[in-house]
Write a protein that holds these residues in place. Structure first.
Motif, PDB file in Angstrom:
ATOM      1  N   LEU A   1      -5.740  -8.197   5.732  1.00  0.00           N
ATOM      2  CA  LEU A   1      -5.770  -7.154   4.710  1.00  0.00           C
ATOM      3  C   LEU A   1      -7.031  -6.306   4.758  1.00  0.00           C
ATOM      4  CD1 LEU A   1      -4.442  -8.972   1.508  1.00  0.00           C
ATOM      5  CD2 LEU A   1      -3.305  -7.151   2.760  1.00  0.00           C
ATOM      6  N   ASP A   2      -8.169  -6.960   4.899  1.00  0.00           N
ATOM      7  CA  ASP A   2      -9.443  -6.251   4.808  1.00  0.00           C
ATOM      8  C   ASP A   2      -9.924  -5.709   6.151  1.00  0.00           C
ATOM      9  OD1 ASP A   2      -9.613  -6.735   2.045  1.00  0.00           O
ATOM     10  OD2 ASP A   2     -10.421  -8.741   2.395  1.00  0.00           O
ATOM     11  N   GLU A   3      -9.147  -5.935   7.197  1.00  0.00           N
ATOM     12  CA  GLU A   3      -9.496  -5.390   8.510  1.00  0.00           C
ATOM     13  C   GLU A   3      -9.136  -3.902   8.555  1.00  0.00           C
ATOM     14  OE1 GLU A   3     -11.056  -6.907  10.930  1.00  0.00           O
ATOM     15  OE2 GLU A   3     -11.111  -8.845   9.889  1.00  0.00           O
ATOM     16  N   PRO A   4      -9.843  -3.111   9.344  1.00  0.00           N
ATOM     17  CA  PRO A   4      -9.464  -1.686   9.482  1.00  0.00           C
ATOM     18  C   PRO A   4      -8.085  -1.546  10.113  1.00  0.00           C
ATOM     19  CG  PRO A   4     -11.124  -2.287  11.111  1.00  0.00           C
ATOM     20  CD  PRO A   4     -11.011  -3.452  10.167  1.00  0.00           C
ATOM     21  N   GLY A   5      -7.467  -0.413   9.847  1.00  0.00           N
ATOM     22  CA  GLY A   5      -6.126  -0.184  10.356  1.00  0.00           C
ATOM     23  C   GLY A   5      -6.012  -0.374  11.849  1.00  0.00           C
ATOM     24  N   ARG A   6      -6.969   0.120  12.607  1.00  0.00           N
ATOM     25  CA  ARG A   6      -6.873   0.021  14.069  1.00  0.00           C
ATOM     26  C   ARG A   6      -6.796  -1.435  14.516  1.00  0.00           C
ATOM     27  NH1 ARG A   6     -12.126   1.844  13.219  1.00  0.00           N
ATOM     28  NH2 ARG A   6     -11.525   3.982  13.757  1.00  0.00           N
TER      29      ARG A   6
ATOM     30  N   MET B   1       0.852  -1.176   0.000  1.00  0.00           N
ATOM     31  CA  MET B   1       0.000   0.000   0.000  1.00  0.00           C
ATOM     32  C   MET B   1       0.895   1.236   0.000  1.00  0.00           C
ATOM     33  SD  MET B   1      -3.067   0.919   2.655  1.00  0.00           S
ATOM     34  CE  MET B   1      -4.033   2.427   2.522  1.00  0.00           C
ATOM     35  N   LEU B   2       0.511   2.246  -0.761  1.00  0.00           N
ATOM     36  CA  LEU B   2       1.331   3.440  -0.898  1.00  0.00           C
ATOM     37  C   LEU B   2       0.595   4.657  -0.343  1.00  0.00           C
ATOM     38  CD1 LEU B   2       2.541   2.801  -4.556  1.00  0.00           C
ATOM     39  CD2 LEU B   2       3.744   2.232  -2.436  1.00  0.00           C
TER      40      LEU B   2
ATOM     41  N   ARG C   1      -2.517   3.702  -4.185  1.00  0.00           N
ATOM     42  CA  ARG C   1      -2.160   4.961  -3.542  1.00  0.00           C
ATOM     43  C   ARG C   1      -3.435   5.800  -3.460  1.00  0.00           C
ATOM     44  NH1 ARG C   1       2.912   7.401  -3.567  1.00  0.00           N
ATOM     45  NH2 ARG C   1       3.540   6.155  -5.355  1.00  0.00           N
ATOM     46  N   GLY C   2      -3.934   6.013  -2.256  1.00  0.00           N
ATOM     47  CA  GLY C   2      -5.186   6.737  -2.117  1.00  0.00           C
ATOM     48  C   GLY C   2      -5.140   7.737  -0.982  1.00  0.00           C
ATOM     49  N   ALA C   3      -6.322   8.078  -0.476  1.00  0.00           N
ATOM     50  CA  ALA C   3      -6.418   9.119   0.549  1.00  0.00           C
ATOM     51  C   ALA C   3      -6.350   8.569   1.962  1.00  0.00           C
ATOM     52  CB  ALA C   3      -7.721   9.896   0.362  1.00  0.00           C
ATOM     53  N   ALA C   4      -6.279   7.238   2.132  1.00  0.00           N
ATOM     54  CA  ALA C   4      -6.257   6.664   3.480  1.00  0.00           C
ATOM     55  C   ALA C   4      -4.905   6.851   4.161  1.00  0.00           C
ATOM     56  CB  ALA C   4      -6.609   5.179   3.422  1.00  0.00           C
TER      57      ALA C   4
ATOM     58  N   GLY D   1      -9.702   3.640  10.105  1.00  0.00           N
ATOM     59  CA  GLY D   1     -10.743   2.693   9.704  1.00  0.00           C
ATOM     60  C   GLY D   1     -10.522   2.070   8.347  1.00  0.00           C
ATOM     61  N   ALA D   2      -9.443   2.416   7.652  1.00  0.00           N
ATOM     62  CA  ALA D   2      -9.235   1.958   6.280  1.00  0.00           C
ATOM     63  C   ALA D   2      -8.575   0.588   6.225  1.00  0.00           C
ATOM     64  CB  ALA D   2      -8.382   2.964   5.514  1.00  0.00           C
TER      65      ALA D   2
END
Length: 540
Positions: free
Chosen positions: A336-341, A187-188, A397-400, A389-390
């Motif tokens: 992978l699909d879990e939120p960052g926290r 992830m970028l 490369r996105g806004a998260a 939450g991402a």
């Protein structure tokens, strides 16, 4: 399938500007490949060879036999010939390789020779990048493109994905899962000019990570087996024994960790990036102070936020150390699909604070600015502000995730280099800098610079660019466009001198990015956006 058909498709894709038309041409060629030809054929359509090393350099392509009058080569035959080239070794290998190369080119027609030259030279600019070819694979296999893209990101191998899609369809693609030991595209982070703009993208509350001045690493562990991969998914395990040893000590059976590796000095401050990069590239400790650098372990969260976890009080350690910021798999469970926290809480359970980046939770711009200032005071690059939450957006490369640095910088590609004069006589000095053009796959020149080059860098780049040289008129040495360099600059201005219509003001070299491929260099669109006062778009 005839190799001539691949050559014709490549030429047609080069001459076509529309994305949809390119996809149609590529998809038609993919459908006509026999199952045993898909790996090689997909590679050729992507502008690359299946074999990573062939021993064929630019000099070998300068004196070629005349083309054949009739097309007889198949995709399979070309793949077999190149495979034979890649295995030549030992006494007499140079002559044997020359014979095999001559035999292959003698059997190739003029359009086939043109394609082969581009494939061996790595300069096939036909506009069929991985993203475009992934869409073509989806169209040829009649499966959703989202399935192909996810399978590609998880496997990191478009050829493998093409075989699965074209022979097994959606069911085969669905079986491609995250595998410990197989690297996946990281992830970028996007970019913002300041923490306020970054928080607008991520929202608040947000997590602020220290952006270390190190190299990106992805570490896979299965039992006692540990593998370390670079940002470009190259296996660098043998070069980083300290990272391997540190991960073996962690209380887990299987994991995929995302982080950075960095050299520090006696106080825990980062050594110059070039020292870390050189250490990772050679597997040997740097000379001088960096060779004996060490960081203390144990301490306060405020120190970790400032130093990336290097200062924690207690035992002294030496060498290149890992600092992790994400956990993608743990003991049989994909995250992978879990939120960052959720991922970061799991990371904290199995990785000690001494081996994690500095991390703070903020709710206001003032709090984020304080963390940013502390990171800079500790000698780090800046911060990465993250939406808690991402999910982990593989290869995107996105806004998260949004990085903030204290200066304008771009990652550009060296297109040529001029011979030095005066004190720099005998060295290759002035760099010709190019931004990536996502529409053509080529590069657009932005200007030149020799600012920021130390004697050490001059010596290094002289050797490096002699290896990459494709032509030399006695003054300007044109090179294969693969070396990425990070450039600092004061602004962007309109220019009629360069083909992109813009030029950098007061450009200077910060460091060479051996950890970053040319395909991830900044785009000409991003540079032009800076000239109009807008924020640069996400790289394609």
């Amino acid at each position: 399938m005839r190799f001539l058909d691949i050559a014709a498709t490549s030429a047609a894709v080069t001459a076509t500007s529309g994305r949809k038309a390119k996809i149609g041409l590529l998809a038609d060629a993919l459908r006509r490949l026999d199952p045993g030809e898909i790996v090689a054929g997909a590679a050729y359509l992507a502008g690359e060879l299946r074999q990573r090393q062939t021993g064929v350099g630019y000099a070998s392509l300068r004196d070629l036999p005349p083309p054949a009058a009739e097309a007889t080569l198949t995709v399979a035959a070309v793949d077999e010939a190149i495979a034979a080239l890649s295995t030549v070794a030992g006494a007499g290998s140079q002559n044997r390789r020359r014979q095999l190369l001559g035999s292959l080119f003698s059997a190739a027609t003029e359009p086939e020779q043109k394609l082969l030259t581009g494939l061996f030279g790595g300069e096939l600019r036909q506009g069929a990048q991985a993203g475009l070819l992934a869409e073509a694979v989806a169209a040829a296999a009649e499966v959703p493109s989202t399935l192909v893209r996810r399978a590609l990101l998880l496997s990191g191998d478009l050829k493998f994905v093409a075989v699965a899609a074209l022979t097994g369809g959606a069911a085969a693609l669905a079986e491609i899962q995250l595998r410990v030991g197989t690297p996946l595209s990281p992830m970028l982070a996007g970019s913002a000019p300041d923490v306020a703009a970054a928080l607008l993208a991520t929202g608040a509350p947000a997590i602020v990570d220290t952006k270390l001045d190190g190299i990106r690493i992805q570490v896979h562990r299965s039992g006692d087996d540990v593998a370390v991969f670079s940002r470009s998914l190259d296996d660098i395990t043998a070069r980083l024994p300290e990272v391997v040893a540190a991960v073996r000590e962690l209380p887990l059976r299987a994991a995929i960790l995302d982080g950075e590796a960095m050299l520090t000095d006696d106080s825990g401050r980062p050594r110059p990036f070039q020292e870390t990069s050189s250490r990772a590239a050679t597997g040997r400790a740097a000379t001088g102070r960096a060779a004996t650098s060490r960081a203390t372990v144990g301490g306060a969260a405020s120190n970790r936020a400032a130093t990336g976890g290097a200062v924690v009080g207690g035992a002294a350690v030496s060498g290149l150390r890992p600092y992790f910021f994400d956990l993608l798999h743990l003991d049989g469970t994909d995250l992978l699909d879990e939120p960052g926290r959720t991922r970061w809480a799991a990371l904290g359970d199995v990785v000690p604070a001494a081996l994690t980046v500095g991390r703070s939770e903020v709710e206001t711009e003032e709090q984020a600015a304080a963390v940013f200032a502390a990171a800079l005071a500790a000698g780090q690059e800046g911060v990465v502000i993250k939406a808690p939450g991402a999910p982990y957006d593989v290869g995107r490369r996105g806004a998260a995730w949004v990085k903030v640095k204290p200066r304008h910088t771009l990652d550009l590609v060296v297109l040529a280099v001029e011979r030095g004069s005066g004190r720099r006589r005998g060295w290759l000095s002035n760099l010709h800098l190019g931004a990536r053009d996502p529409r053509t796959g080529g590069f657009v020149m932005l200007g030149k610079t020799f600012k920021g080059l130390t004697d050490e860098l001059l010596r290094w780049q002289t050797e490096r660019f002699q290896q990459l040289a494709v032509s030399d008129d006695g003054w300007v040495v044109r090179v294969h466009p693969e070396q990425v360099v990070e450039i600092a600059f004061d602004g962007v201005q309109t220019s009629t001198r360069y083909p992109g219509g813009v030029a950098l003001r007061f450009a200077r070299v910060l460091r060479y990015r051996d950890d970053k491929p040319a395909a991830e260099a900044d785009t000409i669109d991003a540079v032009r956006a800076l000239n109009t006062g807008g924020h640069p778009p996400d790289p394609a």
